[in-house]
Scaffold this active site. Structure first.
Site, PDB file in Angstrom:
ATOM      1  N   SER A 117       0.955  -1.044   0.159  1.00 36.27           N
ATOM      2  CA  SER A 117      -0.166  -0.040  -0.028  1.00 36.27           C
ATOM      3  C   SER A 117       0.664   1.318  -0.174  1.00 36.27           C
ATOM      4  O   SER A 117       1.983   1.171   0.513  1.00 36.27           O
ATOM      5  CB  SER A 117      -0.786  -0.057   1.121  1.00 36.27           C
ATOM      6  OG  SER A 117      -0.033   0.164   2.477  1.00 36.27           O
ATOM      7  N   GLN A 119       1.840   4.493   1.450  1.00 32.63           N
ATOM      8  CA  GLN A 119       1.651   4.855   2.965  1.00 32.63           C
ATOM      9  C   GLN A 119       2.793   5.941   3.371  1.00 32.63           C
ATOM     10  O   GLN A 119       3.685   6.112   2.584  1.00 32.63           O
ATOM     11  CB  GLN A 119       1.848   3.591   3.829  1.00 32.63           C
ATOM     12  CG  GLN A 119       3.111   2.986   3.324  1.00 32.63           C
ATOM     13  CD  GLN A 119       3.325   1.708   4.308  1.00 32.63           C
ATOM     14  OE1 GLN A 119       4.161   1.788   5.043  1.00 32.63           O
ATOM     15  NE2 GLN A 119       2.469   0.829   4.083  1.00 32.63           N
ATOM     16  N   HIS A 121       4.586   7.436   7.237  1.00 34.46           N
ATOM     17  CA  HIS A 121       4.497   7.414   8.638  1.00 34.46           C
ATOM     18  C   HIS A 121       4.666   8.533   9.527  1.00 34.46           C
ATOM     19  O   HIS A 121       5.129   9.292   9.127  1.00 34.46           O
ATOM     20  CB  HIS A 121       5.510   6.464   9.303  1.00 34.46           C
ATOM     21  CG  HIS A 121       5.432   4.911   8.480  1.00 34.46           C
ATOM     22  ND1 HIS A 121       4.416   4.054   8.530  1.00 34.46           N
ATOM     23  CD2 HIS A 121       6.521   4.638   7.540  1.00 34.46           C
ATOM     24  CE1 HIS A 121       4.843   3.012   7.853  1.00 34.46           C
ATOM     25  NE2 HIS A 121       5.786   3.259   7.106  1.00 34.46           N
ATOM     26  N   LYS A 144       7.611   5.679  13.190  1.00 36.03           N
ATOM     27  CA  LYS A 144       7.987   4.524  12.861  1.00 36.03           C
ATOM     28  C   LYS A 144       8.851   4.965  11.483  1.00 36.03           C
ATOM     29  O   LYS A 144       8.638   4.725  10.209  1.00 36.03           O
ATOM     30  CB  LYS A 144       6.945   3.845  12.117  1.00 36.03           C
ATOM     31  CG  LYS A 144       7.121   2.159  11.794  1.00 36.03           C
ATOM     32  CD  LYS A 144       6.321   1.659  10.896  1.00 36.03           C
ATOM     33  CE  LYS A 144       6.460   0.354  10.422  1.00 36.03           C
ATOM     34  NZ  LYS A 144       5.747  -0.124   9.139  1.00 36.03           N
ATOM     35  N   GLU A 146      11.616   4.057   8.947  1.00 38.95           N
ATOM     36  CA  GLU A 146      12.142   2.638   8.462  1.00 38.95           C
ATOM     37  C   GLU A 146      13.195   2.738   7.378  1.00 38.95           C
ATOM     38  O   GLU A 146      13.310   3.830   6.516  1.00 38.95           O
ATOM     39  CB  GLU A 146      11.062   1.901   7.939  1.00 38.95           C
ATOM     40  CG  GLU A 146      10.167   2.540   6.869  1.00 38.95           C
ATOM     41  CD  GLU A 146       8.810   1.611   6.623  1.00 38.95           C
ATOM     42  OE1 GLU A 146       8.337   1.114   7.540  1.00 38.95           O
ATOM     43  OE2 GLU A 146       8.422   1.741   5.214  1.00 38.95           O
ATOM     44  N   HIS A 289       5.422   6.433   0.165  1.00 40.38           N
ATOM     45  CA  HIS A 289       6.389   5.326  -0.292  1.00 40.38           C
ATOM     46  C   HIS A 289       5.387   4.004  -0.394  1.00 40.38           C
ATOM     47  O   HIS A 289       4.309   3.973   0.109  1.00 40.38           O
ATOM     48  CB  HIS A 289       7.608   5.002   0.835  1.00 40.38           C
ATOM     49  CG  HIS A 289       7.249   4.613   2.056  1.00 40.38           C
ATOM     50  ND1 HIS A 289       6.847   5.539   2.986  1.00 40.38           N
ATOM     51  CD2 HIS A 289       7.037   3.334   2.637  1.00 40.38           C
ATOM     52  CE1 HIS A 289       6.718   4.926   4.154  1.00 40.38           C
ATOM     53  NE2 HIS A 289       6.567   3.511   4.144  1.00 40.38           N
ATOM     54  N   ARG A 308      -2.524   5.076   5.413  1.00 39.59           N
ATOM     55  CA  ARG A 308      -2.451   4.472   4.056  1.00 39.59           C
ATOM     56  C   ARG A 308      -3.429   5.202   3.367  1.00 39.59           C
ATOM     57  O   ARG A 308      -4.277   5.932   3.721  1.00 39.59           O
ATOM     58  CB  ARG A 308      -3.033   3.190   4.218  1.00 39.59           C
ATOM     59  CG  ARG A 308      -1.997   2.091   4.776  1.00 39.59           C
ATOM     60  CD  ARG A 308      -2.573   0.484   4.632  1.00 39.59           C
ATOM     61  NE  ARG A 308      -1.943  -0.274   5.441  1.00 39.59           N
ATOM     62  CZ  ARG A 308      -1.840  -0.585   6.720  1.00 39.59           C
ATOM     63  NH1 ARG A 308      -2.749  -0.059   7.431  1.00 39.59           N
ATOM     64  NH2 ARG A 308      -0.866  -1.639   7.046  1.00 39.59           N
ATOM     65  N   LYS A 314      -7.029  -2.145   2.830  1.00 38.31           N
ATOM     66  CA  LYS A 314      -7.225  -1.851   4.421  1.00 38.31           C
ATOM     67  C   LYS A 314      -7.806  -0.334   4.503  1.00 38.31           C
ATOM     68  O   LYS A 314      -7.973   0.385   3.497  1.00 38.31           O
ATOM     69  CB  LYS A 314      -5.727  -1.900   4.823  1.00 38.31           C
ATOM     70  CG  LYS A 314      -5.096  -3.466   5.010  1.00 38.31           C
ATOM     71  CD  LYS A 314      -4.031  -3.167   5.771  1.00 38.31           C
ATOM     72  CE  LYS A 314      -3.294  -4.805   6.124  1.00 38.31           C
ATOM     73  NZ  LYS A 314      -1.735  -4.602   6.172  1.00 38.31           N
TER      74      LYS A 314
HETATM   75 ZN   LIG Z   1       6.382   2.052   5.309  1.00 41.19          ZN
END
Ligand SMILES: [Zn+2]
Ligand SMILES: *[C@@H]1O[C@H](CO)[C@@H](O)[C@H](O)[C@H]1NC(C)=O
Ligand SMILES: *[C@@H]1O[C@H](CO)[C@@H](O)[C@H](O)[C@H]1NC(C)=O
Ligand SMILES: *[C@@H]1O[C@H](CO)[C@@H](O)[C@H](O)[C@H]1NC(C)=O
Length: 437
Positions: A117, A119, A121, A144, A146, A289, A308, A314
């Site tokens: 998806s 998304q 953060h 979050k 990453e 991303h 998302r 979702k």
């Molecule tokens: Zn991510």
């Protein structure tokens, strides 16, 4: 310090092997095409790899939904979170105080065969606000960040393209122009004339407005244009024409993966990039991303916070996503993360995103080298072995660990590990840790 204190501070077994949880999400690669499956099998010969099953993620860490399990030492069978709780010193004093006796990162391998998806953060403050307002959707209050580090050619969307690129696609693809809107297209063209990169605040404001309009466009209009463009590109492909100048293959692929999802158009807003093995991308807060294909090592702060907005069944939160994004534009090359060789060990390349939660060290030992010491770190670390085999010893353990492709070990803070290589073809491993000064 009393004798008891001294005794308590030295954990009895500070280096041990782990068995790690596998996730079989439908987007994972299939059977032996999945690095996740191959690594899991390599680390545990009793693992039964099924040819028709998807293997999407390998989780290395203490997350409740996939706690790792100790497989060596007298504590074999315990979960890593139990062990950390009983021996918090293994985290190191800096991690203990900064992260409240918790291992702050989750280390993963991902094997992707279908775009994930779109998304972004939230940052820490925003995560706390979202969690307070909608605890059912935003289940925790942590940020979050990453990082994805390619093991095989790894494809993903990351951040907004340069404004001039977006305008190029608006001018080349009438269907894209229709879903973005005529007024918005004109505003983007105007902004692009004075600032083709789109780095000024005013250009970012125009991009935000246009992207938000696009994301909120009437669904029937979007699906009509999706259908039209898909058929048009497919016809060109069938006629043997090249549609690469309009990134047609990516659009068609997204349409196949997510039929009818407006998200297929986002590849015209976002950079689509392919990392070579060893290259990485870092996703800061508020950067859009979507991972698309290939195998990577991923490290992240232990959190589930995702906003998302497409290519998913979702829950989507379009208003929150459009509002939070940073609208920084770039080229794909600029999105490749800068790593550097560790000045104290030429075998080690450091990927340090300058946050306390995690960094990744790549350990690459050349062929013909007989031994190597994994240096002591200030924090507990997790090491995944990708290639090569070795025996490992440490001053604090009595047993010798036998390591090969797919082995995972936990190394307590302050411990070094002596590796004696068993083959002549070198060794490749990745190590997650906390870079606290
Ligand atoms: Zn991510
Ligand atoms: C991806 O999925 C397709 C369709 O199921 C399959 O043919 C292909 O082998 C898969 N590739 C990988 C890397 O799993
Ligand atoms: C955190 O994100 C929110 C929402 O996007 C933004 O308003 C705020 O400025 C960000 N804070 C920091 C410190 O970056
Ligand atoms: C490491 O390897 C070198 C030769 O490459 C050897 O001289 C040395 O004794 C080895 N050290 C250990 C601890 O095995």
């Amino acid at each position: 310090m009393t004798f008891i204190d001294l005794f308590c501070c030295v954990p009895s077994f500070a280096v041990f092997t782990l068995q790690c949880a596998v996730k079989n999400n439908a987007w994972g690669s299939i059977g032996t095409k999945s690095e996740v499956a191959l690594l899991r099998q390599g680390g545990d010969s009793t693992f039964e790899l099924q040819d028709d099953m998807t293997y999407a993620e390998l989780w290395m860490g203490t997350h409740v939904k996939g706690d790792s399990i100790l497989t060596s030492s007298e504590h074999a069978g315990k979960t890593l979170s139990q062990w950390v709780e009983e021996h918090p010193d293994c985290l190191g004093s800096k991690v203990r105080s900064k992260f409240n006796d918790q291992l702050p990162y989750l280390f993963k391998v991902l094997s992707i065969n279908k775009t994930l998806s779109i998304q972004a953060h939230p940052n820490k403050t925003h995560a706390e606000q979202l969690n307070a307002k909608h605890p059912d959707i935003y289940v925790d209050d942590n940020h979050k960040p990453e990082m994805a580090l390619a093991l095989t050619p790894f494809e993903g969307m990351n951040g907004f393209k340069r404004l001039s690129k977006i305008v190029h696609f608006l001018e080349a693809i009438p269907e894209f122009r229709t879903v973005v809107g005529e007024k918005e297209t004109k505003a983007l063209q105007e902004a692009c004339r004075t600032d083709p990169k789109g780095t000024s605040d005013s250009a970012k404001a125009v991009l935000k407005k246009s992207f938000t309009s696009f994301m909120n466009r009437d669904e029937s209009l979007v699906s009509e244009q999706l259908d039209k463009l898909e058929k048009r590109f497919q016809k060109l492909v069938d006629e043997g024409q090249d549609i690469s100048n309009v990134d047609g293959e990516i659009f068609l692929r997204l349409c196949k993966e997510y039929p009818g999802d407006a998200g297929s158009f986002v590849s015209y807003f976002f950079n689509v990039m392919t990392l070579k093995p060893g290259e990485a991308m870092f996703l800061q807060a508020n950067e859009p991303h979507a991972y698309m294909s290939g195998d990577c090592i991923e490290c992240m702060a232990c959190s589930d916070n995702v906003v998302r907005a497409g290519l998913t069944a979702k829950y989507k939160d379009v208003p929150t996503l459009c509002e939070m994004l940073s609208y920084i534009t770039s080229t794909p090359e600029e999105r490749i993360f800068d790593s550097h060789v560790d000045p104290s060990d030429p075998c080690v390349t450091i990927y340090n995103p300058a946050i306390p939660d995690f960094a990744i060290a790549k350990v690459e030992i050349l062929a013909e080298t007989r031994n190597h010491t994994l240096g002591a770190y200030d924090s507990g670390s997790i090491v995944l072995f990708i290639r090569g085999s070795a025996t490992a010893t440490s001053s604090s353990i009595s047993e010798t660990l036998s390591l090969r492709r797919g082995s995972v070990i936990f190394v307590a803070a302050g411990e070094s590990v002596q590796l004696n290589l068993e083959s002549n073809d070198g060794l490749l491993a990745f190590r997650a840790y906390c870079p606290l000064d």
